[in-house]
Scaffold this motif. Structure first.
Motif, short mmCIF file in Angstrom:
data_model
loop_
_atom_site.label_atom_id
_atom_site.label_comp_id
_atom_site.label_asym_id
_atom_site.label_seq_id
_atom_site.Cartn_x
_atom_site.Cartn_y
_atom_site.Cartn_z
N ASN A 28 51.58 101.97 -44.72
CA ASN A 28 52.13 101.30 -45.89
C ASN A 28 51.08 100.40 -46.51
OD1 ASN A 28 54.83 101.30 -47.14
ND2 ASN A 28 54.63 99.08 -46.99
N ASN A 29 50.72 100.67 -47.77
CA ASN A 29 49.70 99.85 -48.42
C ASN A 29 50.27 98.55 -48.97
OD1 ASN A 29 47.80 101.83 -47.93
ND2 ASN A 29 48.28 102.93 -49.82
N GLY A 30 51.54 98.57 -49.40
CA GLY A 30 52.16 97.37 -49.94
C GLY A 30 52.96 96.63 -48.87
N GLY A 31 53.53 95.50 -49.26
CA GLY A 31 54.24 94.67 -48.30
C GLY A 31 55.68 95.07 -48.06
N PHE A 32 56.28 95.90 -48.95
CA PHE A 32 57.69 96.23 -48.83
C PHE A 32 57.90 97.74 -48.83
CE2 PHE A 32 59.47 92.04 -49.25
CZ PHE A 32 58.49 91.34 -49.92
N THR B 110 65.72 97.08 -48.11
CA THR B 110 64.28 96.84 -48.27
C THR B 110 63.78 96.03 -47.08
OG1 THR B 110 64.46 96.90 -50.67
CG2 THR B 110 62.51 95.84 -49.75
N VAL B 111 62.67 96.47 -46.52
CA VAL B 111 62.08 95.78 -45.36
C VAL B 111 60.66 95.37 -45.70
CG1 VAL B 111 63.52 96.92 -43.65
CG2 VAL B 111 61.38 97.99 -44.37
N HIS B 112 60.14 94.41 -44.95
CA HIS B 112 58.81 93.86 -45.20
C HIS B 112 57.90 94.13 -44.01
CE1 HIS B 112 55.72 90.60 -45.19
NE2 HIS B 112 55.62 91.00 -46.44
N ILE B 113 56.64 94.44 -44.29
CA ILE B 113 55.63 94.63 -43.25
C ILE B 113 54.43 93.76 -43.62
CG2 ILE B 113 54.18 96.27 -41.98
CD1 ILE B 113 56.90 97.64 -44.19
N ALA B 114 54.03 92.88 -42.72
CA ALA B 114 52.89 92.00 -42.98
C ALA B 114 51.59 92.76 -42.76
CB ALA B 114 52.95 90.78 -42.08
N GLN B 115 50.49 92.26 -43.33
CA GLN B 115 49.19 92.89 -43.12
C GLN B 115 48.81 92.83 -41.65
OE1 GLN B 115 46.53 91.07 -46.15
NE2 GLN B 115 46.36 93.16 -46.88
#
Length: 663
Positions: A55-59, A102-107
């Motif tokens: 995943n390149n983006g945060g969401f 919608t979920v979030h993934i940190a760098q």
């Protein structure tokens, strides 16, 4: 009266509150059997749409198919940093009613998501399906987290992925991602095209693939994959081969999913409430005299002394000199302050004076030769270059300007100025018959306005804390505690308002002429003035000192201990029976107040709430702790002083008798 300013009690609010979180209770064997039976009414596990593993983006948006019989869905997560192993067991992330979230993934983070359907209640817990996994979703770490060897340089161009790339031309240059566990594929974003070179990909010291960037079409952010079978753990290293340059914008990896070793418990079978209705009695903080209680006691034949000594345990009546002057703030941190003269008799006037060094340096007199409800002229006080300026507009249209350290207004018919009776009216609509008005500066741009009045002859006449139609014994009790409160709380001037007391519930409601002139031909106003005069100099004392005479509208059957409402324990402010407050004349002997589910969720910090209940009370019956139970069985308790909980819940009082849910 709500003494929020009180110094000895105000520290309670910060220290009074505790939040406790309790887990859901265990499930019985009977409930497990019921749950298994109910599970047959649910469809199979949710069919999921595959997530993007890199995943390149945060969401990222997760989707799944509807499950027959589902009431809602639980979304679970496992997560780890890029150099850590994913845990085995699921953690509940959120509960949703639809079939997407919608979920979030940190760098630099890897997360594995799963979803299951939750069906109707069965015993103590609901029926659930098995968890469907979306697999892992990884997001590459920041480029500065990579180890570099061999002359890598940072480049910035808007065409690159995230506007940044690492560039090198040196053969053998290395770019390393430390300690990647369970790597199923290495993912990178690079610039491709005929002029670019090759990279060897190593995992755990073993080469897994060579990627030739020059054999691909020109693209500033091409995504490249090196798959591993079986998955491996260890450092991921890119090694530059040849002399052509390479440009790397991201380096990361995807992981294989882990299988849970323990199935998460089914949520408790508690439906979410749509709203909550609080029912209770009384109005106010609950310390000291109950005004509706005093009314009922007076109507039952109790004397003023009996009323006061019932609500203030162990106190005595005493006599003091009460002719001191008080400055009462009537306009706080305002600009402008607008004043009008209104004649009660023909020929009234007012003197406006600009004060310098406590002397009247310049003045002008404005007149109102009529006697009606329409005030004449206008005085507008503002700030001008750090000083206080008054613009005096005469009834005939003339305008005068005065400037000084402060502005003083005196009107006829007072002890300061002889002549026909008059009042001054402020922009708030309140009118003042007695004293003088002082407008002083606050800070660099604002103003404070105060009326200077004598306590007995002027201030107490304007106190509007009890209806003047009530029994005279109750009015006398109110006059005594108002006098005592003013003498005790107004001992010194407060710098923030340049006053001794405020005219609001911060101290006591002082409305001036409106109270003294209340009713036709001032009938009710005269009753109140008679109560004030008949108690001239009378105060309430405890062991020879002025008592803290707090008072409020009505209780729920008992007053409260001061320490249960604020912080300090005061020997004469103790909980006493107050059946008098429950008299039928009290409109707040029973009340209800409804709060939305969203408001209660925000207050308790829980998701959807099933039930709210009172779990502890103070000696006087006010709430001490309130517990919310979520639909999944989790509980959170808010515990604190009675006045804090009253304010937090937005209620008239802390005497809550019941809390009803609407489903």
């Amino acid at each position: 009266m709500h003494p929020r300013h009180l110094r000895i009690l105000a520290s309670a609010f910060a220290a009074a509150v505790t939040l406790t979180l309790a887990p859901a209770p265990g499930v019985t064997a009977e409930a497990q059997a019921l749950t298994a039976s109910a599970a047959q009414r649910l469809g199979g596990r949710p069919a999921v749409k595959e997530a993007r593993h890199f995943n390149n983006g945060g969401f990222q948006r997760l989707h799944w198919d509807t499950v027959r019989g589902a009431a809602y869905y639980q979304v679970f997560v496992k997560q780890a940093p890029y150099d850590g192993a994913l845990p085995r067991n699921w953690r509940l992330l959120k509960t949703v009613e639809g079939t997407a979230t919608t979920v979030h993934i940190a760098q630099g983070q890897t997360r594995q998501f799963g979803v299951r359907a939750v069906g109707g209640p069965a015993g103590l817990r609901r029926a659930v399906t098995a968890i469907s996994s979306f697999g892992t979703v990884s997001r590459p770490p920041r480029l500065r987290a990579l180890d570099r060897q061999g002359g890598w340089h940072t480049m910035h161009k808007r065409a690159f992925y995230r506007d940044t790339a690492l560039r090198t031309r040196r053969p053998g240059a290395r770019l390393t991602l430390r300690g990647a566990d369970d790597t199923s594929s290495v993912r990178l974003v690079a610039v491709t095209g005929p002029r670019y070179g090759s990279l060897d990909v190593y995992v755990g010291g073993r080469k897994v693939k060579r990627i030739d960037l020059g054999r691909r079409h020109r693209n500033p952010h091409t995504r490249l994959i090196a798959r591993l079978s079986p998955p491996r753990s260890g450092r991921i290293t890119l090694v530059h081969r040849g002399r052509k340059p390479v440009r790397i914008s991201a380096l990361g990896h995807a992981r294989r999913a882990t299988t849970a070793t323990r199935k998460p418990k089914a949520p408790l079978a508690r439906p979410p409430a749509r709203s909550f209705t609080f029912r209770g009695s009384g109005w106010g903080h609950g310390v000291g005299l109950s005004q509706y209680g005093a009314r009922a006691m007076a109507e039952a034949g109790r004397s003023t002394k009996e009323i006061l000594q019932h609500y203030y345990s162990g106190t005595r009546l005493g006599q003091v000199e009460d002719d001191r002057e008080l400055d009462i703030n009537v306009s706080y941190h305002a600009s402008p302050v607008v004043v009008r003269l209104s004649a009660l008799q023909r020929g009234a006037d007012a003197e406006v004076c600009a004060m310098k060094r406590r002397r009247c340096a310049d003045s002008v007199v404005t007149h109102d030769r009529r006697a009606n409800d329409r005030p004449a002229g206008r005085i507008v006080v503002t700030r001008h270059r750090g000083r206080v300026q008054a613009r005096v507009e005469q009834p005939d249209g003339d305008v005068h300007r005065l400037r000084g350290d402060r502005i003083r207004v005196r009107w006829s018919g007072t002890r300061y100025r002889d002549g026909s009776g008059a009042v001054v009216r402020l922009g708030s609509g309140r009118e003042y018959r007695h004293g003088e008005l002082l407008v002083t500066k606050h800070g660099s741009t604002l103003l404070n306005a105060a009326v200077r009045v004598e306590l007995q002859a002027e201030y107490l006449r304007g106190i509007a804390e009890m209806p003047s139609s009530w029994d005279m014994e109750a009015l006398r009790a109110q006059a005594i505690i108002a006098r005592t409160y003013a003498l005790r709380s107004g001992r010194g001037k407060r710098s923030d308002c340049d006053c001794h007391l405020f005219d609001s519930v911060l101290d006591q409601s002082y409305v001036g002429w409106g109270k003294e002139n209340e009713g036709r031909d001032a009938y009710y106003g005269k009753r109140w003035v008679r109560a004030v005069k008949s108690t001239d100099g009378t105060v309430l004392t405890y062991q020879g000192a002025l008592a803290s005479t707090f008072y409020f509208s009505s209780s729920g059957g008992h007053t409260l201990n001061a320490r249960d409402v604020w912080s300090a324990s005061v020997p004469y402010l103790r909980s006493v029976p107050d059946r008098w407050s429950m008299d039928s004349a009290n409109p707040n002997r029973h009340w209800s107040s409804t709060r939305s589910a969203a408001a209660m969720s925000d207050l308790f910090g829980l998701g959807r709430i099933h039930k709210i209940s009172v779990v502890d009370r103070f000696a006087g019956g006010a709430v001490h702790a309130v517990r919310a139970t979520a639909v999944n069985g989790a509980t959170r308790t808010i515990k604190g002083k009675a006045d804090y909980l009253r304010s937090k819940l937005g209620l008239k009082s802390a005497w809550v008798t019941s809390i009803d849910e609407t489903y």
